[in-house]
Write a protein that holds these residues in place. Structure first.
Motif, PDB file in Angstrom:
ATOM      1  N   THR A   1       0.835  -1.206   0.000  1.00  0.00           N
ATOM      2  CA  THR A   1       0.000   0.000   0.000  1.00  0.00           C
ATOM      3  C   THR A   1       0.871   1.257   0.000  1.00  0.00           C
ATOM      4  OG1 THR A   1      -1.608  -1.228   1.337  1.00  0.00           O
ATOM      5  CG2 THR A   1      -1.928   1.156   1.136  1.00  0.00           C
ATOM      6  N   PHE A   2       1.869   1.266   0.866  1.00  0.00           N
ATOM      7  CA  PHE A   2       2.714   2.464   0.975  1.00  0.00           C
ATOM      8  C   PHE A   2       3.653   2.608  -0.221  1.00  0.00           C
ATOM      9  CE2 PHE A   2       1.401   2.119   5.414  1.00  0.00           C
ATOM     10  CZ  PHE A   2       1.073   3.445   5.674  1.00  0.00           C
ATOM     11  N   ILE A   3       4.028   1.511  -0.850  1.00  0.00           N
ATOM     12  CA  ILE A   3       4.813   1.637  -2.084  1.00  0.00           C
ATOM     13  C   ILE A   3       3.992   2.351  -3.150  1.00  0.00           C
ATOM     14  CG2 ILE A   3       5.851   0.330  -3.968  1.00  0.00           C
ATOM     15  CD1 ILE A   3       6.628  -1.810  -1.929  1.00  0.00           C
ATOM     16  N   SER A   4       2.711   1.935  -3.296  1.00  0.00           N
ATOM     17  CA  SER A   4       1.831   2.581  -4.274  1.00  0.00           C
ATOM     18  C   SER A   4       1.573   4.036  -3.906  1.00  0.00           C
ATOM     19  CB  SER A   4       0.501   1.823  -4.370  1.00  0.00           C
ATOM     20  OG  SER A   4       0.707   0.489  -4.765  1.00  0.00           O
ATOM     21  N   LEU A   5       1.353   4.311  -2.610  1.00  0.00           N
ATOM     22  CA  LEU A   5       1.030   5.668  -2.161  1.00  0.00           C
ATOM     23  C   LEU A   5       2.229   6.601  -2.326  1.00  0.00           C
ATOM     24  CD1 LEU A   5      -1.090   7.487  -0.853  1.00  0.00           C
ATOM     25  CD2 LEU A   5      -0.221   6.757   1.381  1.00  0.00           C
ATOM     26  N   LEU A   6       3.400   6.174  -1.926  1.00  0.00           N
ATOM     27  CA  LEU A   6       4.602   7.007  -2.063  1.00  0.00           C
ATOM     28  C   LEU A   6       4.936   7.240  -3.532  1.00  0.00           C
ATOM     29  CD1 LEU A   6       6.818   5.460   0.761  1.00  0.00           C
ATOM     30  CD2 LEU A   6       5.684   7.690   0.789  1.00  0.00           C
ATOM     31  N   SER A   7       4.718   6.212  -4.365  1.00  0.00           N
ATOM     32  CA  SER A   7       4.941   6.367  -5.798  1.00  0.00           C
ATOM     33  C   SER A   7       3.977   7.398  -6.380  1.00  0.00           C
ATOM     34  CB  SER A   7       4.780   5.022  -6.499  1.00  0.00           C
ATOM     35  OG  SER A   7       4.941   5.150  -7.894  1.00  0.00           O
ATOM     36  N   ALA A   8       2.717   7.378  -5.920  1.00  0.00           N
ATOM     37  CA  ALA A   8       1.727   8.362  -6.397  1.00  0.00           C
ATOM     38  C   ALA A   8       2.127   9.774  -5.987  1.00  0.00           C
ATOM     39  CB  ALA A   8       0.350   8.010  -5.834  1.00  0.00           C
ATOM     40  N   CYS A   9       2.602   9.937  -4.748  1.00  0.00           N
ATOM     41  CA  CYS A   9       3.055  11.259  -4.289  1.00  0.00           C
ATOM     42  C   CYS A   9       4.258  11.728  -5.099  1.00  0.00           C
ATOM     43  CB  CYS A   9       3.416  11.203  -2.797  1.00  0.00           C
ATOM     44  SG  CYS A   9       1.999  10.941  -1.712  1.00  0.00           S
ATOM     45  N   SER A  10       5.131  10.783  -5.438  1.00  0.00           N
ATOM     46  CA  SER A  10       6.320  11.123  -6.230  1.00  0.00           C
ATOM     47  C   SER A  10       5.936  11.610  -7.619  1.00  0.00           C
ATOM     48  CB  SER A  10       7.237   9.905  -6.329  1.00  0.00           C
ATOM     49  OG  SER A  10       8.333  10.152  -7.180  1.00  0.00           O
TER      50      SER A  10
ATOM     51  N   TYR B   1       5.635   8.540   4.862  1.00  0.00           N
ATOM     52  CA  TYR B   1       6.785   7.682   5.137  1.00  0.00           C
ATOM     53  C   TYR B   1       7.103   7.661   6.633  1.00  0.00           C
ATOM     54  CZ  TYR B   1      11.557   5.903   5.168  1.00  0.00           C
ATOM     55  OH  TYR B   1      12.691   5.166   5.432  1.00  0.00           O
ATOM     56  N   ASN B   2       7.026   8.834   7.267  1.00  0.00           N
ATOM     57  CA  ASN B   2       7.334   8.906   8.701  1.00  0.00           C
ATOM     58  C   ASN B   2       6.261   8.236   9.556  1.00  0.00           C
ATOM     59  OD1 ASN B   2       9.742  10.340   8.276  1.00  0.00           O
ATOM     60  ND2 ASN B   2       8.633  12.314   8.134  1.00  0.00           N
ATOM     61  N   GLN B   3       5.029   8.152   9.042  1.00  0.00           N
ATOM     62  CA  GLN B   3       3.934   7.533   9.811  1.00  0.00           C
ATOM     63  C   GLN B   3       3.880   6.005   9.657  1.00  0.00           C
ATOM     64  OE1 GLN B   3       0.476   9.513   8.254  1.00  0.00           O
ATOM     65  NE2 GLN B   3       0.608  11.238   9.719  1.00  0.00           N
ATOM     66  N   MET B   4       4.589   5.491   8.690  1.00  0.00           N
ATOM     67  CA  MET B   4       4.461   4.074   8.350  1.00  0.00           C
ATOM     68  C   MET B   4       4.637   3.154   9.564  1.00  0.00           C
ATOM     69  SD  MET B   4       6.416   3.596   4.728  1.00  0.00           S
ATOM     70  CE  MET B   4       6.670   1.863   5.084  1.00  0.00           C
ATOM     71  N   GLU B   5       5.774   3.265  10.203  1.00  0.00           N
ATOM     72  CA  GLU B   5       6.085   2.334  11.288  1.00  0.00           C
ATOM     73  C   GLU B   5       5.396   2.709  12.580  1.00  0.00           C
ATOM     74  OE1 GLU B   5       9.959  -0.065  13.042  1.00  0.00           O
ATOM     75  OE2 GLU B   5      10.257   1.713  11.772  1.00  0.00           O
ATOM     76  N   ASP B   6       5.358   4.021  12.915  1.00  0.00           N
ATOM     77  CA  ASP B   6       4.796   4.444  14.197  1.00  0.00           C
ATOM     78  C   ASP B   6       3.283   4.272  14.264  1.00  0.00           C
ATOM     79  OD1 ASP B   6       7.344   5.121  14.946  1.00  0.00           O
ATOM     80  OD2 ASP B   6       7.149   7.228  14.320  1.00  0.00           O
ATOM     81  N   GLU B   7       2.598   4.653  13.176  1.00  0.00           N
ATOM     82  CA  GLU B   7       1.134   4.642  13.202  1.00  0.00           C
ATOM     83  C   GLU B   7       0.525   3.363  12.622  1.00  0.00           C
ATOM     84  OE1 GLU B   7      -2.559   7.464  11.633  1.00  0.00           O
ATOM     85  OE2 GLU B   7      -0.524   8.282  11.779  1.00  0.00           O
ATOM     86  N   PHE B   8       1.180   2.780  11.624  1.00  0.00           N
ATOM     87  CA  PHE B   8       0.581   1.636  10.938  1.00  0.00           C
ATOM     88  C   PHE B   8       1.346   0.319  11.159  1.00  0.00           C
ATOM     89  CE2 PHE B   8      -0.511   5.431   8.476  1.00  0.00           C
ATOM     90  CZ  PHE B   8      -1.892   5.350   8.491  1.00  0.00           C
TER      91      PHE B   8
ATOM     92  N   GLU C   1      12.127  -0.750  -1.063  1.00  0.00           N
ATOM     93  CA  GLU C   1      11.208  -0.192  -2.057  1.00  0.00           C
ATOM     94  C   GLU C   1      10.636   1.158  -1.611  1.00  0.00           C
ATOM     95  OE1 GLU C   1      11.268  -3.220  -1.007  1.00  0.00           O
ATOM     96  OE2 GLU C   1      10.959  -4.686  -2.620  1.00  0.00           O
ATOM     97  N   HIS C   2      10.348   1.301  -0.317  1.00  0.00           N
ATOM     98  CA  HIS C   2       9.826   2.566   0.190  1.00  0.00           C
ATOM     99  C   HIS C   2      10.884   3.670   0.076  1.00  0.00           C
ATOM    100  CE1 HIS C   2       7.357  -0.450   2.594  1.00  0.00           C
ATOM    101  NE2 HIS C   2       6.465   0.186   1.851  1.00  0.00           N
ATOM    102  N   ARG C   3      12.133   3.321   0.374  1.00  0.00           N
ATOM    103  CA  ARG C   3      13.210   4.312   0.313  1.00  0.00           C
ATOM    104  C   ARG C   3      13.493   4.742  -1.124  1.00  0.00           C
ATOM    105  NH1 ARG C   3      15.806   0.371   4.665  1.00  0.00           N
ATOM    106  NH2 ARG C   3      14.852   1.307   6.518  1.00  0.00           N
ATOM    107  N   VAL C   4      13.357   3.823  -2.058  1.00  0.00           N
ATOM    108  CA  VAL C   4      13.505   4.178  -3.474  1.00  0.00           C
ATOM    109  C   VAL C   4      12.470   5.226  -3.856  1.00  0.00           C
ATOM    110  CG1 VAL C   4      13.247   3.308  -5.830  1.00  0.00           C
ATOM    111  CG2 VAL C   4      14.568   2.000  -4.170  1.00  0.00           C
TER     112      VAL C   4
END
Length: 939
Positions: A794-803, A815-822, A829-832
């Protein structure tokens, strides 16, 4: 007609039993035994009482003495007494309740009740007609009781299902010091056996030794049977060894009990000793030794015994028990043709014969033939399917997942009222429904069953676990703990609940089950240990799994190693799977099998180790007798993941009869390796009915080709087959339509689908991002959060859309909410995506600092994204620094040299650009060329 009691015994004996009882009833039908005789027979009454007064003196204790009666001269009393005994003897075949009562009244009125032989026979007669109350009353009336009377009463209790009372009477007899004989001990052993108190056998044995009765073969046979029932085979063998006189029953007992206690070789050895002793075998012996061959799966030995049976004069076709054993033996040894031949030759088939051939076909997975036999069996008038038949047929429906046929069998049982007769039938139905995926039907049947046993609970546990109702399985397990005491639990309960622990969330529960298993004493059981190893691997606790494997180092078998090798490969621990195989090979105690190779080949495919995968392929060819289709399918998948599609296609071509899984594997391999056209062409050759996985592969091929025509045709195919509601196909359709530029069509598919999987939501987010509609992608993400938790994709698709849409701040916030909130840990892949997002916005230095700030060594893809951004923004200085890192990580990747060369070209530094191109040529590196696809339709 006999009119008085002076008829001679000799004349009376000429009547058969039926006539004698008739004579007795007719002669005394007008007598009122409770109030004297009728007036017409008063002279007989007076004479009888006078004779009784003279001939039957009363002892000081008040009862008449019979010992001297045969020496009396009065013929009337002697004749009446003989008449009573003849009537008792003749009445033994009668089942009418009034007969013993009439005889009892006559004996009571005549004063013959204290005659012990007559009383014993009367007790036996009461027992035969089921009048236990009268038996107890008569036994209590007797002032003097000898061993025969006691034995008769114990027999009566045994025959009427009062085994506990029979044991109590035996104990009372011992306490009173009454002498007992071998028959008494034999009856006591029978009662203990009925009560499953075989552990009390030594007490009976000691009494027999003390009384010197161990020479009785019947008693020794009963003791052997009782010891063996308590699984104390060594004591049974001791009894047999001490026997002086052994009859055929003795030999049959030891032969059958060795087999029943899991020692078929001992059974065969005793048969050899029996033949050496000169004792001829009978049909029971032959049935047992043939069954021993079946247990050992020794077909040549079983065929030899078949010949011995014929040579001994036993015609298997006429001796049904021997023929049934032969059918079972041939079936278990894989000789179904021979089993069918023996079955067809049986002259008088019983229900066991039909069950034997039915079970034989089912064991050899000849399910069509099994149903044919079942149908044929129902057409035989004198044979009706019994409980064993229905359990076998129900099991077949579960094995091959035939829910419709299983329900029909259930209805047949209800009509025949078999469901209410045996709990075994209900348990088999619960198991069948569970294996057919009908969990709610299994649960309903389980709940309406009132007298369920531990097998019922275990079957329901398995049904929940098999169908992924893990929480329901755990709740039911807690109910089992409260329902039964720990001593009653079986290993099956452990094996049923352990698979419910399939994630790290279940680790604590799994450890509790492990502790409970150790407490029950199953820790040394290798099957239980292997299941616990699987549980730890599924829960991602590899340390505990390997520690337990080391703990059972003395007893571990191939299944233990397979639990680790295949379990690690199935749960994503591919490197650990290969290391476990190396450890097993170094130990050298057990050799691999197909399951082992399935795990290692799958691990090689997921790690991209094509060379090691080929080695395992060669090992499979060298060591396995036959090429299993499942192994070949795994090889196709392995070669596909290693991008060796030529080898994958070759393996597919070697399969003599590829199943649908084989076709799906090769189609997926071609579509995932950008051979979509070949995948579609191969699909056109498919003669089997495609399923959802087939269509996912085709849609992937259409997406890769970028041609909507193939995708739309595939869409039509799956609609005709009713697969349009499948959530995974919905995700694949959205991907295909969005990749082919038909975003609105993809959204219509998504909105019209009923159940939406997380893959479908991810596809929609990715589709909006791919088309530069970042706001829509974020709206879909918010909508998805109200229904399910996002995952890594989900976050790969979302971050790619934002990019793609330039939403830098929003992307960084996600990206900052990924681990803390979800609870989603960032991966490469997320860092790319983040680096690409910053690079597109020209924030190259921030992207560089982001990579450095991660702290751990990053994969080449992250640095590659930054190099592409440097090339786009012509930042030669940073690009050269990033390129140096990439050249060190992947020196043979031509893309990095070309990218940096293009950067120099943009700045006019042709000399440096040529130098980099020359390096590519000198190293013979090749860049994967890009291509475009144009579809030409000819009208």
């Amino acid at each position: 007609m006999v009119r008085n009691s002076t008829i001679s015994p000799k004349k009376l004996r000429i009547y058969n039993s039926g006539h004698l009882i008739y004579v007795f009833r007719h002669s005394f039908s007008r007598r009122n035994f409770l109030g004297g005789l009728s007036s017409s027979d008063s002279h007989i009454s007076r004479r009888k009482h006078e004779q009784s007064a003279v001939l039957l003196p009363v002892t000081p204790t008040g009862h008449k003495v019979f010992d001297e009666m045969p020496n009396r001269e009065n013929r009337t009393v002697e004749t009446s007494f003989m008449f009573l005994r003849d009537v008792l003897r003749s009445s033994m075949m009668s089942t009418e309740a009034e007969t013993p009562r009439s005889i009892h009244c006559f004996a009571l009125k005549s004063g013959f009740l204290q005659d012990l032989p007559s009383s014993s026979k009367l007790l036996t007669l009461y027992s035969k007609v089921g009048d236990l109350v009268s038996s107890l009353g008569l036994f209590g009336e007797l002032k003097v009781k000898d061993v025969i009377v006691w034995n008769s009463m114990i027999t009566s209790l045994n025959q009427n299902g009062r085994s506990m009372a029979a044991v109590g009477l035996f104990v009372e007899m011992i306490k009173k010091g009454t002498e007992f004989d071998s028959t008494t001990l034999l009856l006591a052993a029978s009662a203990l056996s009925s009560l499953n108190l075989s552990n009390k056998c030594p007490l009976v044995h000691c009494l027999a030794i003390e009384a010197g009765l161990v020479s009785d073969p019947s008693l020794c046979n009963a003791l052997m049977n009782l010891y063996a029932k308590d699984e104390d085979l060594s004591s049974a063998e001791c009894v047999f060894a001490d026997m002086v006189h052994r009859d055929i029953v003795s030999w049959n007992t030891i032969v059958t009990k060795c087999l029943a206690n899991g020692h078929p070789w001992k059974s065969l050895n005793y048969f050899k000793s029996m033949t050496r002793s000169g004792q001829e075998a009978d049909n029971v012996t032959f049935s047992c030794v043939i069954s021993a061959c079946a247990s050992l799966k020794e077909l040549p030995l079983g065929e030899s015994f078949h010949g011995v049976v014929i040579k001994s004069g036993y015609i298997p076709e006429a001796h049904v028990s021997v023929a049934n054993s032969l059918v079972s033996m041939y079936s278990k040894c894989g000789g179904t043709d021979a089993a069918e031949t023996v079955f067809e030759q049986i002259l008088c088939k019983d229900v066991i014969s039909w069950n034997a051939i039915l079970n034989g076909f089912a064991t050899n997975r000849m399910f069509q033939e099994s149903f044919g036999i079942f149908k044929e069996m129902q057409l035989v008038d004198r044979i009706q399917p019994d409980i064993a038949t229905m359990v076998t047929v129900t099991s077949i429906c579960g094995d091959i997942c035939l829910p419709r046929e299983g329900r029909a069998i259930h209805g047949y049982m209800v009509r025949r009222e078999l469901q209410s007769r045996a709990l075994e039938v209900i348990n088999s139905l619960i198991d069948m429904y569970g294996r057919c995926g009908l969990t709610r039907q299994a649960e309903l049947l389980f709940k309406i069953t009132t007298d369920r046993d531990l097998v019922s609970w275990n079957s329901m546990l398995s049904a929940f676990v098999q169908n992924r109702f893990t929480q329901e399985a755990k709740n039911l397990f807690k109910e089992v703990l409260s329902e039964y005491s720990c001593s009653k639990f079986s290993l099956s309960t452990v094996l049923a609940i352990l698979p419910s622990c399939e994630s790290s969330d279940s680790l604590i529960f799994g450890k509790l089950v492990h502790c409970w298993q150790l407490k029950l004493g199953f820790g040394d059981n290798i099957l239980s240990a292997n299941s616990v190893i699987n549980m730890y691997i599924s829960c991602r606790d590899l340390i505990s799994a390997f520690l337990l494997l080391e703990t059972i180092s003395e007893s571990r078998d191939l299944a233990s190693w397979n639990s680790v090798i295949y379990g690690c490969a199935s749960n994503g621990h591919h490197s650990e799977s290969l290391r476990a195989f190396q450890a097993m090979s170094r130990e050298g105690i057990v050799s691999h099998d197909m399951i082992t190779l399935l795990g290692t080949i799958s691990a090689c495919g997921n790690l991209g180790l094509v060379l090691q995968g080929r080695c395992f392929h060669g090992l499979a060819i060298k060591t396995l007798r036959e090429s299993e289709t499942q192994l070949q399918n795994t090889l196709i998948t392995m070669y596909g993941r290693c991008k060796d599609i030529d080898s994958a296609v070759k393996v597919f071509g070697l399969i003599s009869d590829p199943n649908l899984c084989s076709w799906n594997c090769v189609i997926s391999t071609l579509s995932q390796n950008k051979a979509g056209q070949e995948a579609i062409q191969l699909f056109r050759k498919l003669e089997l009915e495609p399923n959802e996985i087939t269509f996912v592969g085709l849609l992937s091929a259409s997406t890769q080709l970028g041609y909507a025509g193939y995708g739309m045709q595939t869409h039509c195919h799956l609609i005709r087959r009713g697969y349009q509601a499948n959530p995974f196909l919905c995700a694949a359709l959205v991907d295909m339509y969005s990749s082919c530029g038909m975003l609105e069509t993809g959204m219509k598919v998504f909105r019209k689908s009923g159940e939406k999987s997380i893959a479908a939501w991810n596809s929609v987010i990715s589709a909006y991002g791919f088309h530069g509609m970042g706001e829509k992608a974020m709206e879909i993400f918010k909508e998805m959060r109200t229904r399910m938790e996002p995952n890594k994709s989900t976050f790969i698709s979302l971050l790619s859309a934002c990019s793609h849409s330039g939403f830098i701040d929003e992307g960084l916030r996600y990206y900052n909410q990924m681990e803390d909130e979800f609870g989603v840990k960032p991966v490469s892949e997320h860092r790319v995506c983040v680096v690409d997002m910053l690079g597109r916005a020209g924030k190259l230095r921030e992207a560089y600092e982001f990579i450095k700030g991660i702290g751990e060594r990053q994969e080449a893809g992250v640095w590659g994204a930054l190099l592409s951004a440097c090339n786009y923004h012509a930042d030669t200085k940073l690009g050269k620094e990033v390129a140096e890192v990439l050249f060190e990580m992947e020196p043979d990747n031509a893309s990095y040299y070309i990218s940096l060369s293009n950067t120099y070209v943009g700045l006019g530094d042709w000399e440096e650009a040529v130098r980099l191109r020359k390096m590519v040529e000198d190293k013979a590196l090749k860049k994967v060329p890009g291509y475009s696809v144009i579809n030409l339709s000819v009208s």
